[in-house]
Motif scaffolding. Structure first.
Motif, PDB file in Angstrom:
ATOM      1  N   UNK A 162      13.769  -6.691  13.356  1.00  0.00           N
ATOM      2  CA  UNK A 162      13.824  -5.483  12.511  1.00  0.00           C
ATOM      3  C   UNK A 162      12.474  -5.136  11.890  1.00  0.00           C
ATOM      4  N   UNK A 163      11.534  -6.070  11.925  1.00  0.00           N
ATOM      5  CA  UNK A 163      10.195  -5.777  11.363  1.00  0.00           C
ATOM      6  C   UNK A 163       9.202  -5.436  12.464  1.00  0.00           C
ATOM      7  N   UNK A 164       9.691  -5.397  13.705  1.00  0.00           N
ATOM      8  CA  UNK A 164       8.800  -5.062  14.819  1.00  0.00           C
ATOM      9  C   UNK A 164       8.089  -6.272  15.403  1.00  0.00           C
ATOM     10  N   UNK A 203      10.298 -12.499   2.551  1.00  0.00           N
ATOM     11  CA  UNK A 203       9.598 -12.137   1.296  1.00  0.00           C
ATOM     12  C   UNK A 203       9.023 -10.730   1.337  1.00  0.00           C
ATOM     13  N   UNK A 204       9.319  -9.966   2.383  1.00  0.00           N
ATOM     14  CA  UNK A 204       8.830  -8.578   2.439  1.00  0.00           C
ATOM     15  C   UNK A 204       9.767  -7.726   1.572  1.00  0.00           C
ATOM     16  N   UNK A 205       9.180  -7.118   0.508  1.00  0.00           N
ATOM     17  CA  UNK A 205      10.012  -6.351  -0.431  1.00  0.00           C
ATOM     18  C   UNK A 205       9.920  -4.857  -0.123  1.00  0.00           C
ATOM     19  N   UNK A 213       0.251   8.048   5.085  1.00  0.00           N
ATOM     20  CA  UNK A 213       1.504   7.658   5.766  1.00  0.00           C
ATOM     21  C   UNK A 213       1.846   6.245   5.283  1.00  0.00           C
ATOM     22  N   UNK A 214       3.044   6.049   4.758  1.00  0.00           N
ATOM     23  CA  UNK A 214       3.410   4.730   4.226  1.00  0.00           C
ATOM     24  C   UNK A 214       3.877   3.820   5.367  1.00  0.00           C
ATOM     25  N   UNK A 215       3.910   2.535   5.064  1.00  0.00           N
ATOM     26  CA  UNK A 215       4.430   1.555   6.037  1.00  0.00           C
ATOM     27  C   UNK A 215       5.856   1.943   6.409  1.00  0.00           C
ATOM     28  N   UNK A 216       6.617   2.356   5.415  1.00  0.00           N
ATOM     29  CA  UNK A 216       8.010   2.775   5.651  1.00  0.00           C
ATOM     30  C   UNK A 216       8.062   3.912   6.671  1.00  0.00           C
ATOM     31  N   UNK A 217       7.264   4.936   6.477  1.00  0.00           N
ATOM     32  CA  UNK A 217       7.269   6.081   7.415  1.00  0.00           C
ATOM     33  C   UNK A 217       6.801   5.639   8.800  1.00  0.00           C
ATOM     34  N   UNK A 218       5.771   4.804   8.815  1.00  0.00           N
ATOM     35  CA  UNK A 218       5.231   4.367  10.119  1.00  0.00           C
ATOM     36  C   UNK A 218       6.268   3.545  10.872  1.00  0.00           C
ATOM     37  N   UNK A 219       7.033   2.735  10.133  1.00  0.00           N
ATOM     38  CA  UNK A 219       8.092   1.947  10.784  1.00  0.00           C
ATOM     39  C   UNK A 219       9.149   2.880  11.359  1.00  0.00           C
ATOM     40  N   UNK A 220       9.530   3.885  10.571  1.00  0.00           N
ATOM     41  CA  UNK A 220      10.548   4.844  11.050  1.00  0.00           C
ATOM     42  C   UNK A 220      10.050   5.574  12.290  1.00  0.00           C
ATOM     43  N   UNK A 221       8.774   6.011  12.234  1.00  0.00           N
ATOM     44  CA  UNK A 221       8.216   6.708  13.410  1.00  0.00           C
ATOM     45  C   UNK A 221       8.191   5.793  14.639  1.00  0.00           C
ATOM     46  N   UNK A 222       8.119   4.474  14.372  1.00  0.00           N
ATOM     47  CA  UNK A 222       8.096   3.517  15.495  1.00  0.00           C
ATOM     48  C   UNK A 222       9.513   3.136  15.909  1.00  0.00           C
ATOM     49  N   UNK A 231      11.922   1.931  13.921  1.00  0.00           N
ATOM     50  CA  UNK A 231      12.520   0.822  13.163  1.00  0.00           C
ATOM     51  C   UNK A 231      13.219   1.383  11.929  1.00  0.00           C
ATOM     52  N   UNK A 232      14.212   0.621  11.415  1.00  0.00           N
ATOM     53  CA  UNK A 232      14.921   1.048  10.204  1.00  0.00           C
ATOM     54  C   UNK A 232      14.497   0.129   9.057  1.00  0.00           C
ATOM     55  N   UNK A 233      13.604   0.609   8.173  1.00  0.00           N
ATOM     56  CA  UNK A 233      13.080  -0.250   7.095  1.00  0.00           C
ATOM     57  C   UNK A 233      14.183  -0.863   6.240  1.00  0.00           C
ATOM     58  N   UNK A 234      15.343  -0.197   6.194  1.00  0.00           N
ATOM     59  CA  UNK A 234      16.454  -0.730   5.368  1.00  0.00           C
ATOM     60  C   UNK A 234      16.973  -2.043   5.951  1.00  0.00           C
ATOM     61  N   UNK A 235      16.589  -2.344   7.212  1.00  0.00           N
ATOM     62  CA  UNK A 235      17.151  -3.533   7.868  1.00  0.00           C
ATOM     63  C   UNK A 235      16.140  -4.692   7.965  1.00  0.00           C
ATOM     64  N   UNK A 236      15.021  -4.595   7.232  1.00  0.00           N
ATOM     65  CA  UNK A 236      14.001  -5.653   7.403  1.00  0.00           C
ATOM     66  C   UNK A 236      14.546  -7.039   7.045  1.00  0.00           C
TER      67      UNK A 236
END
Ligand code: HGY
Ligand code: MN
Ligand code: MN
Ligand code: MN
Length: 408
Positions: A56-58, A142-144, A156-165, A167-172
């Protein structure tokens, strides 16, 4: 150890995604360049006979099953993201050597008790967002959520970049492992310093990893005319910044192992004939001894506040990441030292000045690191280079180490 396959993959991967005009590599996390490189690593993992997935974190994970699939897993790997205009070996060697080792085991029909996983961690360097070790923090649990608000230079935040890639940041949290699930983590990496070369050795055993503290200093004064404003009538943030930087370097040099780097700076508005309105610069401060790093941090902050107060400059210091120095496990060091002997190599123990993903695993599992000699100690540069022989020697020590950890 078939050097040609490992070496060929190292050269091939360095040409995939992010090659620069100077022969270096710029491969930031969650970019197309990194995606291409991840796809190539997935192909290598499949060639090696590993079960491959992305968490989930790529993180890209290649798993070699053990006789006891429920036995705690032995982890290895490194990262394939880079700094701007970085080298071909930083991170990539650890990922590709781990794949090579597991492929060798499969080709020799070796089955271990414990499963072994090679991981290409997401964003170890922190080069894009100013916050690193994202994938290893996720694996350590430990990733908050607030960490995902760090943004790159285009905001562009890490959250947005993950979504664009995709990934669902809510599932890290799904990427997290528990201590019961993990036996150990061992990483092969280039030394990025001059110690092995000065001793004429190809491989070294890491005793501990110095902890990086990253901070951003923002100084705000008053813009003005470079020609018409007398020197005693200015609130020039650049003058204060210069004094603070000078202090950082002079103070840090008083400590044997401490290092300080001002790697990024920004001047606003940035006109040749304009007294700056604002100056921003970053500090990367490290020492293997946390007490020394803390003492230096306090001294630098005290000095900075005094300088800014005296010159009417507004000062803001924000902490981007604070990673504690990490010891390597004596038990794993002993196994790596045994691996050096089996590979017919002398044993040299050394400290890592560079940070690594294993620093995130203090609460998860014991860690170990194997270093490979760097030519002239150069890294984070297109000039970064290790010889095919040394890469092969490092992979051989990794082979013995993982085998020993996974068969017990
Ligand atoms: O910054 C470091 O020490 C590592 O290259 N991430
Ligand atoms: Mn690096
Ligand atoms: Mn690295
Ligand atoms: Mn690393």
């Amino acid at each position: 150890m078939t050097r040609d396959r490992l070496w060929a993959r190292l050269m091939e991967l360095s040409a995939i995604g992010g090659q620069t005009h100077s022969g270096g590599v710029t491969r930031f996390s969650f970019t197309e360049a990194e995606r291409q490189a991840k796809n190539q690593v997935i192909a290598y993992m499949k060639e090696a006979g590993l079960d491959v997935r992305e968490d989930a974190a790529g993180n890209v994970i290649g798993r070699k099953e053990g006789r006891d699939p429920l036995a705690p897993v032995v982890l290895t790997g490194s990262h394939i993201d880079t700094v701007p205009d970085g080298g071909k070996f930083d991170g990539a060697l650890g990922v590709l050597a781990s794949i090579e080792v597991l492929q060798q085991m499969n080709e020799r029909g070796i089955t271990t008790t414990h499963p072994i996983e090679v991981i290409a961690f997401t964003d170890e360097e922190g080069a894009r967002f100013g916050f690193g070790m994202i994938g290893s923090r996720a694996l350590a649990g430990t990733l908050q959520a607030e960490h995902l608000e760090h943004a790159d230079e285009r905001q562009i935040t890490i959250r947005q970049a993950m979504q664009e890639a995709g990934l669902d940041p809510a599932r890290i949290a799904e990427a997290a492992r528990s201590p019961e699930q993990v036996k150990a983590y061992v990483e092969l990496h280039i030394e990025q310093g001059k110690i092995l070369e000065s001793r004429g050795l190809p491989v070294g055993v890491v005793s501990g990893i110095a902890g990086p503290l990253w901070q951003q200093f923002t100084l705000t004064g008053e813009a003005g005319h470079a020609g018409a404003t007398p020197m005693n009538a200015r609130r020039d943030p650049m003058q204060a910044a210069a004094e603070i930087m000078g202090y950082i370097y002079q103070e840090t040099k008083k400590y044997t192992n401490a290092v300080a780097t001002v790697g990024k700076a920004r001047v606003i508005p940035g006109g040749i004939n304009v007294i700056p309105q604002q100056v921003e610069f970053t500090l990367d401060l490290r020492d293997i001894d946390l007490a020394v790093r803390d003492r230096l941090e306090q001294a630098i902050h005290t000095f900075a506040h005094e300088v800014c107060q005296a010159s009417g400059i507004e000062l803001r210091i924000s902490t981007l990441q604070r990673v504690a120095p990490s010891p390597c496990s004596p038990g794993i060091r002993a196994i790596i030292e045994e691996g050096c002997k089996r590979a017919g190599l002398p044993v040299l123990t050394l400290v890592s000045g560079a940070g690594h993903d294993g620093m995130q695993f203090g609460g998860l599992c014991p860690i170990g690191m194997i270093f490979v000699r760097s030519r002239d100690g150069i890294s984070h540069s297109p000039q970064e280079w290790s010889s095919p022989e040394d890469c092969r020697a490092g992979a051989e020590v990794l082979y013995h180490t993982l085998l020993q950890l996974a068969v017990e």
